[in-house]
Design a protein around this motif. Structure first.
Motif, PDB file in Angstrom:
ATOM      1  N   UNK A  46       0.831  -1.219   0.000  1.00 45.38           N
ATOM      2  CA  UNK A  46       0.000   0.000   0.000  1.00 45.38           C
ATOM      3  C   UNK A  46       0.857   1.258   0.000  1.00 45.38           C
ATOM      4  N   UNK A  47       2.171   1.109   0.178  1.00 47.44           N
ATOM      5  CA  UNK A  47       3.052   2.267   0.274  1.00 47.44           C
ATOM      6  C   UNK A  47       3.589   2.656  -1.087  1.00 47.44           C
ATOM      7  N   UNK A  48       3.501   3.958  -1.401  1.00 50.42           N
ATOM      8  CA  UNK A  48       3.957   4.436  -2.707  1.00 50.42           C
ATOM      9  C   UNK A  48       5.477   4.350  -2.855  1.00 50.42           C
ATOM     10  N   UNK A  49       6.199   4.318  -1.726  1.00 54.42           N
ATOM     11  CA  UNK A  49       7.664   4.230  -1.793  1.00 54.42           C
ATOM     12  C   UNK A  49       8.148   2.836  -2.189  1.00 54.42           C
ATOM     13  N   UNK A  50       7.266   1.848  -2.158  1.00 55.87           N
ATOM     14  CA  UNK A  50       7.648   0.440  -2.356  1.00 55.87           C
ATOM     15  C   UNK A  50       7.462   0.023  -3.802  1.00 55.87           C
ATOM     16  N   UNK A  51       8.514  -0.565  -4.368  1.00 53.84           N
ATOM     17  CA  UNK A  51       8.394  -1.224  -5.681  1.00 53.84           C
ATOM     18  C   UNK A  51       7.839  -2.625  -5.403  1.00 53.84           C
ATOM     19  N   UNK A  52       6.543  -2.794  -5.603  1.00 54.35           N
ATOM     20  CA  UNK A  52       5.877  -4.026  -5.171  1.00 54.35           C
ATOM     21  C   UNK A  52       6.349  -5.251  -5.946  1.00 54.35           C
ATOM     22  N   UNK A  53       7.034  -5.061  -7.050  1.00 61.70           N
ATOM     23  CA  UNK A  53       7.537  -6.194  -7.824  1.00 61.70           C
ATOM     24  C   UNK A  53       8.951  -6.597  -7.399  1.00 61.70           C
ATOM     25  N   UNK A  54       9.494  -5.884  -6.409  1.00 58.22           N
ATOM     26  CA  UNK A  54      10.875  -6.156  -5.993  1.00 58.22           C
ATOM     27  C   UNK A  54      10.973  -6.245  -4.473  1.00 58.22           C
ATOM     28  N   UNK A  55      10.167  -7.120  -3.918  1.00 61.03           N
ATOM     29  CA  UNK A  55      10.218  -7.376  -2.474  1.00 61.03           C
ATOM     30  C   UNK A  55      11.011  -8.654  -2.234  1.00 61.03           C
ATOM     31  N   UNK A  56      12.084  -8.534  -1.465  1.00 63.19           N
ATOM     32  CA  UNK A  56      12.932  -9.683  -1.137  1.00 63.19           C
ATOM     33  C   UNK A  56      12.848  -9.968   0.350  1.00 63.19           C
ATOM     34  N   UNK A  57      13.020 -11.228   0.715  1.00 61.78           N
ATOM     35  CA  UNK A  57      13.057 -11.615   2.123  1.00 61.78           C
ATOM     36  C   UNK A  57      14.326 -12.425   2.365  1.00 61.78           C
ATOM     37  N   UNK A  58      14.982 -12.165   3.510  1.00 56.86           N
ATOM     38  CA  UNK A  58      16.254 -12.819   3.812  1.00 56.86           C
ATOM     39  C   UNK A  58      16.269 -13.270   5.260  1.00 56.86           C
ATOM     40  N   UNK A  59      17.011 -14.336   5.520  1.00 58.43           N
ATOM     41  CA  UNK A  59      17.150 -14.821   6.888  1.00 58.43           C
ATOM     42  C   UNK A  59      18.265 -15.838   6.986  1.00 58.43           C
ATOM     43  N   UNK A  60      18.721 -16.054   8.209  1.00 55.30           N
ATOM     44  CA  UNK A  60      19.843 -16.947   8.468  1.00 55.30           C
ATOM     45  C   UNK A  60      19.435 -18.027   9.463  1.00 55.30           C
ATOM     46  N   UNK A  61      19.885 -19.266   9.222  1.00 55.52           N
ATOM     47  CA  UNK A  61      19.640 -20.395  10.110  1.00 55.52           C
ATOM     48  C   UNK A  61      18.138 -20.641  10.231  1.00 55.52           C
ATOM     49  N   UNK A  62      17.560 -20.598  11.438  1.00 56.38           N
ATOM     50  CA  UNK A  62      16.112 -20.817  11.557  1.00 56.38           C
ATOM     51  C   UNK A  62      15.340 -19.733  10.800  1.00 56.38           C
ATOM     52  N   UNK A  63      15.908 -18.527  10.759  1.00 48.52           N
ATOM     53  CA  UNK A  63      15.264 -17.457  10.008  1.00 48.52           C
ATOM     54  C   UNK A  63      15.418 -17.655   8.502  1.00 48.52           C
ATOM     55  N   UNK A  64      16.463 -18.386   8.107  1.00 49.37           N
ATOM     56  CA  UNK A  64      16.597 -18.754   6.708  1.00 49.37           C
ATOM     57  C   UNK A  64      15.533 -19.748   6.286  1.00 49.37           C
ATOM     58  N   UNK A  65      15.147 -20.616   7.227  1.00 53.36           N
ATOM     59  CA  UNK A  65      14.050 -21.549   6.946  1.00 53.36           C
ATOM     60  C   UNK A  65      12.750 -20.784   6.737  1.00 53.36           C
ATOM     61  N   UNK A  66      12.443 -19.868   7.682  1.00 52.64           N
ATOM     62  CA  UNK A  66      11.171 -19.172   7.571  1.00 52.64           C
ATOM     63  C   UNK A  66      11.144 -18.275   6.343  1.00 52.64           C
ATOM     64  N   UNK A  67      12.287 -17.717   5.942  1.00 53.97           N
ATOM     65  CA  UNK A  67      12.331 -16.905   4.715  1.00 53.97           C
ATOM     66  C   UNK A  67      11.975 -17.766   3.512  1.00 53.97           C
ATOM     67  N   UNK A  68      12.518 -18.981   3.482  1.00 53.14           N
ATOM     68  CA  UNK A  68      12.211 -19.903   2.391  1.00 53.14           C
ATOM     69  C   UNK A  68      10.728 -20.271   2.399  1.00 53.14           C
ATOM     70  N   UNK A  69      10.193 -20.586   3.558  1.00 49.79           N
ATOM     71  CA  UNK A  69       8.780 -20.960   3.653  1.00 49.79           C
ATOM     72  C   UNK A  69       7.886 -19.790   3.232  1.00 49.79           C
ATOM     73  N   UNK A  70       8.255 -18.583   3.650  1.00 50.52           N
ATOM     74  CA  UNK A  70       7.462 -17.410   3.268  1.00 50.52           C
ATOM     75  C   UNK A  70       7.469 -17.232   1.754  1.00 50.52           C
ATOM     76  N   UNK A  71       8.650 -17.346   1.151  1.00 48.84           N
ATOM     77  CA  UNK A  71       8.743 -17.190  -0.295  1.00 48.84           C
ATOM     78  C   UNK A  71       7.987 -18.253  -1.054  1.00 48.84           C
TER      79      UNK A  71
END
Length: 775
Positions: free
Chosen positions: A241-266
């Protein structure tokens, strides 16, 4: 059996749901039997659970969930086995497999994967809320960057919350977004410098708004990792909903257990354009099928007991039967296509296996190829420990920049394991005719002695031709400061009450091979020399431990103490341990092997190195060269059997979960493909994958060449890699050979109710077996 398993089973019997009334329902009876087996081999305790980390809204532990639900394992006998990896572009209907040929068929396959994954691994997620409320908690500017702390609320009475920090760089947007959990705020700082909106959300151990979702959505059984992934999607609800955001270029990153959840989210949110998953291991890039003792990484059992709240309790049923899982991580990764994903990890991390990571990559990449975007999936292997540095984060942002068309910094996925069977076969086309003309030897126990030459000849053909060479002029102890620096990362095991001496690099054994010898020690800390002045020795040949060779495994505790080695040193044995060729510190040594030695095999090299160990040991004055024993586990077991068949210096050997007969190879027990294709150890075996009965020799024949040497075969009955009935038939033939030579007492075969790991009971059994062998 775990000490507590008997009491647990007794409690369940008393509760009435392991009762004998199941006799009239064979499938139910089998499922209850599977539960009993599962309770015997699984770690029953949940080590990280607490009131705030319940595995379900109703249950704080796995055992509590079992008691409350009465749920049983599936009927494994009715489920197909996929010992390697389930194919992402193959769908199954009415028991038949069909290739996915169109995008529409792939979409159907995607929905099936999502449904199955939620049932077995992640738990079911709620639908996205239709509305949400926004509250800006704070605003400020720092270094030209606008920082906002935002809270969104949603769900019934807006009781569910998600807090996140936005770091919006100066300049004209819209900007790409770099999302990451609260733990990795400093990663987001690097991304902001690169022109990304940094978005740090409360889905991490240090700040976790998603834990409350468990009670707020009691009808959904999504686990902690999936709740955090789903919480990330609630942030995206707002971001778009934010005009500052390029909605086609949203990335998610995480490491270890957070790397798992980043993968699951994607995988579950298609608004995420790219995923950076760092050192995510088991439950991330590592398939559950390769999260077992054979591959010496974090096992399904270990992660499901140490972090029971991360996964659905049903997943735990599959420890020891990972091949029965309908889904696996390669399928989850494939859901991201045609979007982008990069996996970063150290090839030497203690709980990872880089070979397994590459198998998952190769499998999922089939979907990216199918959708025409092969460069949208990448690996970024590195050398080091588990934690990452700024250089690692920066490199992954390079990947995002390239995928988002922002910069064109060169990128190339560097693979550690270069063997491709079809490529090898094309380069050795002339040997196919040799294979067709080779006459297989089938063991006749009464004629075993006369068959030995033919058996060894066929075996040598499979191993290939070793180039001529020379032996080292001196093998001796080196200073600890000269140990390979990779050794310091992987960590060599400590053996209590032992003296450790390292061999190499300037006085290494064989062809510049390093090793460690652990000697029994006396009360003063010096080598304990027996009355005859000679110490018997065990050469240890490890499992498929690609990351760290002999350094870790089920026989080593979390402090790095080798219980296995200590069992032997306590009994007066020395232990020589080395990384097998292609494993641990020798991983890179094996690259380009078949270009360097086209007529040889990696298994031939492993056997050659084992013989070089005996060469070296025979020069040590305190070692009893008449009592050199081999102990091999999985791949090391095969190497031990082959070495003992060829070399008379082996005084005796023991193997654990070493083999499944090659001539019985099939889609359930892929013993030929495993050795020839997947691991590239004996490629010539691959000529017989479609006609395994024509294999030139099999284990019965090779073992017959070992007789009458003392031999202990431990074949765990729950080893999913071994066709146990075929193993029993093989050993019956071997017993006939030993009986013919009046040496029946020298062959012991044990079938414990266990999986493919060396237990303390097995260690004691092996040490006792070797102790009885006289020179």
């Amino acid at each position: 059996m775990k000490v507590s398993a008997i009491s647990i089973i007794a409690c369940l019997l008393a509760a009435g749901w392991l009762g004998s009334e199941a006799a009239a329902q064979p499938d139910l009876q089998r499922r209850r039997q599977y539960l009993q087996e599962s309770l015997k081999i699984n770690e029953p305790k949940d080590h990280r659970h607490a009131i705030s980390r319940r595995i379900t809204a109703q249950d704080s532990t796995w055992l509590g969930w079992l008691h409350r639900t009465g749920e049983l394992p599936p009927d494994f006998s009715a489920m197909p086995s996929a010992p390697y990896l389930p194919e992402p572009l193959v769908t199954v209907s009415n028991g038949k497999s069909y290739p996915v040929r169109t995008r529409a068929e792939w979409e159907t396959r995607r929905e099936w994967i999502k449904k199955e994954y939620q049932h077995w691994v992640s738990g079911k997620i709620p639908p996205a809320p239709k509305t949400f409320e926004v509250k800006v908690l704070s605003e400020k500017t720092d270094g030209g960057t606008r920082i906002e702390m935002v809270e969104v609320s949603f769900g019934k009475n807006n009781a569910a919350k998600m807090t996140f920090e936005l770091m919006i760089p100066a300049g004209k947007g819209p900007f790409p977004v770099y999302m990451t959990p609260w733990t990795h705020r400093n990663w987001a700082q690097l991304a902001v410098k690169r022109g990304y909106i940094g978005c740090v959300y409360a889905g991490a151990d240090t700040k976790d708004d998603t834990q409350a979702y468990q009670a707020l959505y009691p009808e959904y059984d999504f686990t902690a990792l999936m709740r955090r992934a789903w919480g990330a999607s609630r942030v995206i609800d707002y971001l778009v909903t934010r005009k500052e955001v390029d909605v086609k270029k949203i990335a998610i990153a995480g490491h270890s257990r957070n790397g798992k959840q980043a993968l699951w989210a994607g995988a579950f949110d298609e608004r995420i354009a790219a995923v950076v998953s760092s050192s995510c291991g088991t439950g991330g890039i590592t398939p559950f099928r390769m999260s077992d003792p054979q591959y010496v990484n974090q096992t399904l059992d270990d992660i499901a007991s140490n972090a029971a709240h991360w996964f659905h309790p049903r997943l735990r049923f599959f420890f020891g039967r990972e091949d029965k899982l309908p889904i696996d991580q390669n399928l989850l990764i494939s859901l991201i296509a045609p979007r982008s994903v990069v996996f970063q990890y150290s090839v030497a991390e203690q709980q990872l296996n880089p070979w397994a990571s590459e198998q998952s990559y190769h499998s999922a990449r089939k979907v990216f190829n199918f959708l025409g975007v092969p460069d949208h999936i990448a690996l970024a292997p590195r050398m080091g420990e588990h934690a990452v540095a700024a250089r690692d984060v920066a490199r992954c942002i390079d990947f995002l920049d390239k995928q988002f068309g922002r910069k064109n910094i060169p990128w190339q996925t560097e693979l550690q394991f270069d063997f491709v069977y079809d490529k090898w076969a094309a380069a050795h086309a002339g040997q196919a005719s040799e294979a067709a003309q080779l006459k297989p030897v089938h063991l006749d126990p009464a004629k075993a002695r006369n068959q030995k030459a033919a058996i060894l000849k066929n075996l040598q053909w499979l191993l290939g031709e070793e180039p001529s060479g020379v032996r080292p002029d001196k093998v001796a102890v080196t200073e600890s400061s000269r140990i390979d620096w990779i050794d310091r990362i992987t960590g060599r095991p400590v053996v209590k009450g032992a003296v450790a001496e390292h061999l190499g690099p300037y006085t290494a054994l064989g062809d510049h091979v390093a090793a460690t010898v652990y000697y029994p020690a006396d009360a003063t800390g010096k080598k304990k020399i027996p009355a005859n002045g000679k110490i018997p020795v065990v050469i240890y040949l490890h499992e498929y431990a690609y990351a760290h060779g002999y350094a870790h495994g089920y026989s080593t505790d979390r402090q790095g103490n080798s219980r296995l080695f200590q069992t032997f040193t306590d009994q007066g044995f020395a232990v020589l341990a080395l990384d097998l060729f292609g494993f641990g510190t020798r991983m890179e040594e094996a690259r380009y092997f078949y270009e360097r030695f086209p007529e040889w095999s990696k298994m031939g090299k492993i056997v050659s190195d084992t013989k070089a160990c005996m060469d070296a040991l025979s020069t040590f004055p305190e070692i009893d060269s008449t009592r050199i024993f081999l102990l091999g586990n999985t791949v090391g077991g095969i190497a031990a059997i082959i070495t003992a068949a060829q070399d008379t210096r082996v005084a005796g050997l023991a193997t654990v979960a070493a083999f499944s007969p090659w001539r019985e190879s099939d889609s359930t027990y892929e013993s030929i493909r495993s050795i020839a294709d997947w691991h590239g150890l004996m490629p010539k075996l691959g000529y017989f994958a479609k006609k395994p009965q024509d294999t030139p020799v099999d284990m019965a024949e090779i073992i017959s060449c070992i007789a009458p040497k003392p031999l202990l075969i431990i074949a765990p009955t729950l080893d999913r890699y071994s066709n146990i009935p075929a193993v029993r038939a093989t050993m019956k033939k071997a017993e006939s050979v030993y009986a013919t030579g009046n040496s029946s007492a020298n062959l012991i075969v044990s079938y414990p109710e266990e999986i493919n790991r060396i237990t303390p009971e097995m260690s004691a059994q092996i040490a006792e077996f070797f102790a009885k062998v006289k020179p």
